[in-house]
Write an enzyme that holds these catalytic residues in place. Structure first.
Site, PDB file in Angstrom:
ATOM      1  N   ASP A  47       0.835  -1.206   0.000  1.00  0.00           N
ATOM      2  CA  ASP A  47       0.000   0.000   0.000  1.00  0.00           C
ATOM      3  C   ASP A  47       0.872   1.258   0.000  1.00  0.00           C
ATOM      4  O   ASP A  47       0.354   2.377  -0.072  1.00  0.00           O
ATOM      5  CB  ASP A  47      -1.023  -0.011   1.145  1.00  0.00           C
ATOM      6  CG  ASP A  47      -0.386  -0.083   2.512  1.00  0.00           C
ATOM      7  OD1 ASP A  47       0.855  -0.171   2.604  1.00  0.00           O
ATOM      8  OD2 ASP A  47      -1.145  -0.047   3.508  1.00  0.00           O
ATOM      9  N   SER A  48       2.202   1.057   0.002  1.00  0.00           N
ATOM     10  CA  SER A  48       3.110   2.173  -0.276  1.00  0.00           C
ATOM     11  C   SER A  48       2.837   2.733  -1.668  1.00  0.00           C
ATOM     12  O   SER A  48       3.316   3.825  -2.005  1.00  0.00           O
ATOM     13  CB  SER A  48       4.567   1.720  -0.165  1.00  0.00           C
ATOM     14  OG  SER A  48       4.776   0.545  -0.933  1.00  0.00           O
ATOM     15  N   ASP A  67      -1.013  -6.028   0.026  1.00  0.00           N
ATOM     16  CA  ASP A  67      -1.400  -5.438   1.315  1.00  0.00           C
ATOM     17  C   ASP A  67      -2.916  -5.283   1.394  1.00  0.00           C
ATOM     18  O   ASP A  67      -3.539  -4.766   0.453  1.00  0.00           O
ATOM     19  CB  ASP A  67      -0.817  -4.019   1.426  1.00  0.00           C
ATOM     20  CG  ASP A  67       0.466  -3.980   2.225  1.00  0.00           C
ATOM     21  OD1 ASP A  67       0.603  -4.761   3.180  1.00  0.00           O
ATOM     22  OD2 ASP A  67       1.328  -3.155   1.886  1.00  0.00           O
ATOM     23  N   LYS A  87      -1.044  -9.386   3.004  1.00  0.00           N
ATOM     24  CA  LYS A  87      -0.267  -8.910   4.161  1.00  0.00           C
ATOM     25  C   LYS A  87      -1.177  -8.062   5.049  1.00  0.00           C
ATOM     26  O   LYS A  87      -1.982  -7.263   4.542  1.00  0.00           O
ATOM     27  CB  LYS A  87       0.945  -8.104   3.700  1.00  0.00           C
ATOM     28  CG  LYS A  87       1.794  -7.579   4.870  1.00  0.00           C
ATOM     29  CD  LYS A  87       3.201  -7.189   4.449  1.00  0.00           C
ATOM     30  CE  LYS A  87       3.306  -5.846   3.774  1.00  0.00           C
ATOM     31  NZ  LYS A  87       2.851  -4.714   4.604  1.00  0.00           N
ATOM     32  N   GLU A 144      -1.162  -5.634   8.591  1.00  0.00           N
ATOM     33  CA  GLU A 144      -0.370  -4.913   9.592  1.00  0.00           C
ATOM     34  C   GLU A 144      -0.939  -5.145  10.993  1.00  0.00           C
ATOM     35  O   GLU A 144      -2.163  -5.119  11.179  1.00  0.00           O
ATOM     36  CB  GLU A 144      -0.364  -3.407   9.285  1.00  0.00           C
ATOM     37  CG  GLU A 144       0.418  -3.068   8.017  1.00  0.00           C
ATOM     38  CD  GLU A 144       0.634  -1.573   7.825  1.00  0.00           C
ATOM     39  OE1 GLU A 144       0.344  -0.780   8.741  1.00  0.00           O
ATOM     40  OE2 GLU A 144       1.105  -1.200   6.726  1.00  0.00           O
ATOM     41  N   GLU A 185       9.534  -3.996  10.386  1.00  0.00           N
ATOM     42  CA  GLU A 185       9.897  -2.691   9.803  1.00  0.00           C
ATOM     43  C   GLU A 185      10.436  -1.754  10.878  1.00  0.00           C
ATOM     44  O   GLU A 185       9.793  -1.537  11.916  1.00  0.00           O
ATOM     45  CB  GLU A 185       8.684  -2.059   9.107  1.00  0.00           C
ATOM     46  CG  GLU A 185       9.021  -0.698   8.487  1.00  0.00           C
ATOM     47  CD  GLU A 185       8.046  -0.216   7.440  1.00  0.00           C
ATOM     48  OE1 GLU A 185       7.105  -0.958   7.076  1.00  0.00           O
ATOM     49  OE2 GLU A 185       8.234   0.923   6.969  1.00  0.00           O
TER      50      GLU A 185
HETATM   51  O1  KIV Z   1       3.594  -1.140   1.562  1.00  0.00           O
HETATM   52  C1  KIV Z   1       4.770  -1.490   1.562  1.00  0.00           C
HETATM   53  O2  KIV Z   1       5.554  -1.208   0.645  1.00  0.00           O
HETATM   54  C2  KIV Z   1       5.243  -2.254   2.694  1.00  0.00           C
HETATM   55  C3  KIV Z   1       6.716  -2.474   2.799  1.00  0.00           C
HETATM   56  C4  KIV Z   1       7.344  -1.235   3.317  1.00  0.00           C
HETATM   57  C5  KIV Z   1       7.047  -3.656   3.612  1.00  0.00           C
HETATM   58  O3  KIV Z   1       4.498  -2.643   3.524  1.00  0.00           O
END
Ligand code: KIV
Length: 273
Positions: free
Chosen positions: A50-51, A89, A119, A121, A187
């Protein structure tokens, strides 16, 4: 080939990698072209992170990215990947309310994108949610330490697990493992804490700003390859300077168009069949 020795990377290969000491390489990817290149390079895991909210959509935080936006990118990455394991994510606000909501979101990603895992969090507080998703047959990667979706609650991009807080981080890691995750991202945590957690867990740890003692590493590709021309974190190593190359190329193109050098005859069509 430097990656996991398999024609198609599966979650079971991560346990093997831990047993043999193979270090897992992971990069973010948000589109078909980079996915195909990173896959060919032997990267083991592609994360549709989600970056994307920051590095693709230009937003300040990851909070606003939607399921629809992530589905579009995850589908592009999955479709272009032959070997790497693709993980997406779960976006902020699509899994925290209750376990049922989390399962519904994860199922939607699995049905509509072709990714192999999601993924999530959060540590101890997300263990029940991770368990429900895993019980639905969906592999889960956990993510603890600095969790960008909670950046307001955490007071910014701050290192987690220092001093007495290391015990809470260890408990989070254990909870994620016990809930059934096959891997966990650590992280922005002290290197020694990440090394200790890696030794304690059976599942693989993938570090970002967590030192060299984890089972694998992940970076946001725009940071690692220099497309991000802003400030990057201390833990980023820049392997290329694509931002400068792109700038030079774009200036060159503009100049060629401006002075009539592009297109040449060889780049134009003739009036014959
Ligand atoms: O969203 C992302 O890119 C991430 C990485 C920083 C692990 O969660």
């Amino acid at each position: 080939m430097t990656g996991i020795d398999a024609p198609r990377v599966r979650t079971r290969h991560f346990a093997q990698a831990k047993a043999t000491g193979h270090k897992i390489s992971a990069l973010t990817s948000y589109d078909a072209m980079t996915a195909a290149i990173f896959d060919e390079a032997g990267i083991d895991l592609l994360l549709v992170g989600d970056s994307a909210a920051n590095v693709v959509l230009g937003r300040e935080t990851t909070l606003s990215v939607t399921t629809e936006e992530m589905i579009t990118m995850a589908r592009a990455v999955s479709g272009a990947t032959r070997r790497a394991l693709v993980v997406v994510d779960l976006p902020f606000g699509t899994y925290e309310a209750e376990e049922r909501q989390a399962v519904d979101t994860a199922v939607r990603f699995m049905k509509e994108t072709g990714v192999a895992a999601v993924k999530v969090e959060g540590g101890t507080e997300m263990a029940g949610t991770i368990r429900r998703i895993v019980d639905a047959g969906i592999p889960v990667v956990g993510h603890i330490g600095f969790t960008p979706q909670s950046e307001h609650a955490l007071g910014g991009a701050v290192i987690q697990g220092r001093g007495a807080a290391a015990e809470k981080l260890r408990a989070d890691a254990r909870a994620v493992q016990e809930a059934g995750a096959f891997a966990v991202v650590l992280e922005m945590v002290p290197a020694q804490v990440a090394t200790d957690i890696t030794a304690e867990l059976d599942i693989v740890t993938i570090g970002i700003g967590a030192g060299n003692g984890t089972d694998g590493q992940v970076l946001v590709w725009q940071d690692a390859f220099g497309l991000n021309r802003g400030r990057t974190a201390r833990f980023v190593r820049q392997y290329a300077d694509l931002g400068s190359q792109l700038l030079d190329a774009a200036k060159h193109y503009a100049a060629d168009v401006g002075n009539g050098q592009f297109p040449a005859a060889a780049e134009s069509y003739e009036d014959t069949k």
